[in-house]
Design an enzyme around this catalytic site. Sequence first.
Site, PDB file in Angstrom:
ATOM      1  N   ASN A 113      51.986  63.494  63.183  1.00  0.00           N
ATOM      2  CA  ASN A 113      52.696  64.639  63.757  1.00  0.00           C
ATOM      3  C   ASN A 113      51.931  65.096  64.999  1.00  0.00           C
ATOM      4  O   ASN A 113      50.889  65.725  64.882  1.00  0.00           O
ATOM      5  CB  ASN A 113      52.758  65.767  62.709  1.00  0.00           C
ATOM      6  CG  ASN A 113      53.397  67.026  63.263  1.00  0.00           C
ATOM      7  OD1 ASN A 113      53.956  67.018  64.356  1.00  0.00           O
ATOM      8  ND2 ASN A 113      53.310  68.115  62.504  1.00  0.00           N
ATOM      9  N   LYS A 149      52.822  67.217  67.162  1.00  0.00           N
ATOM     10  CA  LYS A 149      53.089  68.623  67.522  1.00  0.00           C
ATOM     11  C   LYS A 149      53.372  68.705  69.023  1.00  0.00           C
ATOM     12  O   LYS A 149      54.100  67.874  69.549  1.00  0.00           O
ATOM     13  CB  LYS A 149      51.918  69.506  67.078  1.00  0.00           C
ATOM     14  CG  LYS A 149      51.602  69.309  65.589  1.00  0.00           C
ATOM     15  CD  LYS A 149      50.624  70.279  65.046  1.00  0.00           C
ATOM     16  CE  LYS A 149      50.338  69.916  63.606  1.00  0.00           C
ATOM     17  NZ  LYS A 149      49.423  70.850  62.955  1.00  0.00           N
ATOM     18  N   HIS A 170      57.902  72.255  58.325  1.00  0.00           N
ATOM     19  CA  HIS A 170      56.442  72.297  58.496  1.00  0.00           C
ATOM     20  C   HIS A 170      55.990  73.758  58.417  1.00  0.00           C
ATOM     21  O   HIS A 170      56.699  74.666  58.839  1.00  0.00           O
ATOM     22  CB  HIS A 170      56.081  71.681  59.852  1.00  0.00           C
ATOM     23  CG  HIS A 170      54.622  71.460  60.026  1.00  0.00           C
ATOM     24  ND1 HIS A 170      53.762  72.472  60.385  1.00  0.00           N
ATOM     25  CD2 HIS A 170      53.851  70.355  59.856  1.00  0.00           C
ATOM     26  CE1 HIS A 170      52.531  71.984  60.442  1.00  0.00           C
ATOM     27  NE2 HIS A 170      52.558  70.704  60.109  1.00  0.00           N
ATOM     28  N   GLU A 198      54.072  75.413  60.173  1.00  0.00           N
ATOM     29  CA  GLU A 198      54.093  76.132  61.455  1.00  0.00           C
ATOM     30  C   GLU A 198      55.500  76.642  61.756  1.00  0.00           C
ATOM     31  O   GLU A 198      55.669  77.722  62.318  1.00  0.00           O
ATOM     32  CB  GLU A 198      53.568  75.217  62.577  1.00  0.00           C
ATOM     33  CG  GLU A 198      52.058  75.033  62.451  1.00  0.00           C
ATOM     34  CD  GLU A 198      51.540  73.708  62.976  1.00  0.00           C
ATOM     35  OE1 GLU A 198      52.248  73.017  63.722  1.00  0.00           O
ATOM     36  OE2 GLU A 198      50.398  73.367  62.616  1.00  0.00           O
ATOM     37  N   GLU A 230      51.418  69.832  51.999  1.00  0.00           N
ATOM     38  CA  GLU A 230      50.434  70.210  53.007  1.00  0.00           C
ATOM     39  C   GLU A 230      49.926  71.616  52.713  1.00  0.00           C
ATOM     40  O   GLU A 230      50.563  72.614  53.114  1.00  0.00           O
ATOM     41  CB  GLU A 230      51.078  70.210  54.396  1.00  0.00           C
ATOM     42  CG  GLU A 230      51.626  68.871  54.820  1.00  0.00           C
ATOM     43  CD  GLU A 230      51.662  68.753  56.339  1.00  0.00           C
ATOM     44  OE1 GLU A 230      50.924  67.918  56.861  1.00  0.00           O
ATOM     45  OE2 GLU A 230      52.383  69.518  56.980  1.00  0.00           O
ATOM     46  N   GLY A 266      44.688  71.528  60.093  1.00  0.00           N
ATOM     47  CA  GLY A 266      43.964  71.781  61.340  1.00  0.00           C
ATOM     48  C   GLY A 266      42.654  72.525  61.163  1.00  0.00           C
ATOM     49  O   GLY A 266      42.064  72.995  62.129  1.00  0.00           O
ATOM     50  N   SER A 309      44.151  67.862  57.328  1.00  0.00           N
ATOM     51  CA  SER A 309      42.833  67.345  57.736  1.00  0.00           C
ATOM     52  C   SER A 309      42.540  65.946  57.184  1.00  0.00           C
ATOM     53  O   SER A 309      41.396  65.649  56.829  1.00  0.00           O
ATOM     54  CB  SER A 309      41.726  68.344  57.362  1.00  0.00           C
ATOM     55  OG  SER A 309      41.927  69.575  58.049  1.00  0.00           O
TER      56      SER A 309
HETATM   57  C1  PEP Z   1      49.903  68.843  60.004  1.00  0.00           C
HETATM   58  O1  PEP Z   1      50.025  69.778  60.768  1.00  0.00           O
HETATM   59  O2  PEP Z   1      50.930  68.324  59.525  1.00  0.00           O
HETATM   60  C2  PEP Z   1      48.573  68.383  59.657  1.00  0.00           C
HETATM   61  C3  PEP Z   1      48.411  67.785  58.529  1.00  0.00           C
HETATM   62  O3  PEP Z   1      47.562  68.651  60.563  1.00  0.00           O
HETATM   63  P1  PEP Z   1      46.012  68.192  60.443  1.00  0.00           P
HETATM   64  O4  PEP Z   1      45.990  66.759  60.022  1.00  0.00           O
HETATM   65  O5  PEP Z   1      45.465  68.421  61.830  1.00  0.00           O
HETATM   66  O6  PEP Z   1      45.392  69.091  59.419  1.00  0.00           O
END
Ligand code: PEP
Length: 264
Positions: A12, A14, A105, A107, A176, A182, A221
Site C-alpha cells: 500500500n 498510500k 483502511h 486511515e 491491521e 507506521g 510494520s
Molecule cells: C498500512 O498502512 O496498511 C500498513 C500496514 O503500514 P505499515 O506497514 O507502514 O505499518
Amino acid sequence: MHPSRPPFIAGNWKMHHAGPSGVELAVAVARAAALLPAVEVAVAPPLLAIPLILPECAEVARQLHVAPIGVAAQNLYPAPKGAFTGEVSAEMLAEAGCRWVILGHSERRQYFGEDDAFVAKKVAAALAAGLGAIACVGETLEERTSGRTLDVVLRMVDAVIPVLRGAGARGVIAYEPVWAIGTGKVATPDDAQQVHAAIRARLAAADASLAATTRIQYGGSVKGDNARALLAQPDIDGALVGGASLEIDAFAPILRAAQALAAG
Ligand code: PEP
C-alpha cells in the site's frame, strides 16, 4: 499460511510514488515477483500512477513469461457513475485494469469518517465489478488496552461477511491493528495469530467455504526481518505492507520470506 491459500502480499503506497518513481518501483516489484511464483503480489499506487504502471508491468510479464502482478486501487466510491465529485467507481477501476482495491483502511475510517456499513457497500461494489477486495479491520491502542480487540475486529468482520460470500479468492481481509501501522510496533506472531484465528472462526460460523477461501493478511510494520515469523502462523495468509513497500530493497525480502514458506 495454509497450503490451500496462496500467500498474498500487497504493498500500500498510500500517497507516495505517483509519477516516474512509481513506474520504477512497480517494475522492480514485477521483476522480483517473477522469481517468486508461489506468491501473489500486488501494488497499490496512487490512482494517477496506475495507467503508467500497468503497461510496464505487462511488459515485464511478457518478457519473463509470467503472469503480471496485480495493481490495486486504495479506495472507490460505491456507485457505478454519477454526480460524486472527486470519486472513482469500481467499474472505472476494473476498466482501467486494476485487479484489486483496498477498502476500509484505518486511515480512511479515521480521517474520512468511513463506517462499517459504508465499507461493506464498497466491498460489495468492488466484487460486483469483478475486482478483488481487501477489507481492512483493526483495533486502536485504546481499544486493545481496554480489552476490546476482538469485539471491535469481529464487529468489522461481521459487516463484510454477507458481501464476501461467494467471492472465493477475491475476498481478502487485512487485520491491521491501528497501533502497529507506521509505528514500527508490530503485533507478536502469537498475538496476530490469535486475532486471525478468531476472524477465521467467525467466517467459519457463517460459512465453512468462506473460511477456507478467504485470505487474511496481517498489516502493521511488516518488514523483512519479521515477515517470516508472522507468515508462518497458520491463519496468516499474507501481508498488507505500508512503509516497507515503498522501496524494493525493503519489499523484496518480505516477498522472498513468503515464497520460502510457501515452497516449504
Ligand atoms: C498500512 O498502512 O496498511 C500498513 C500496514 O503500514 P505499515 O506497514 O507502514 O505499518
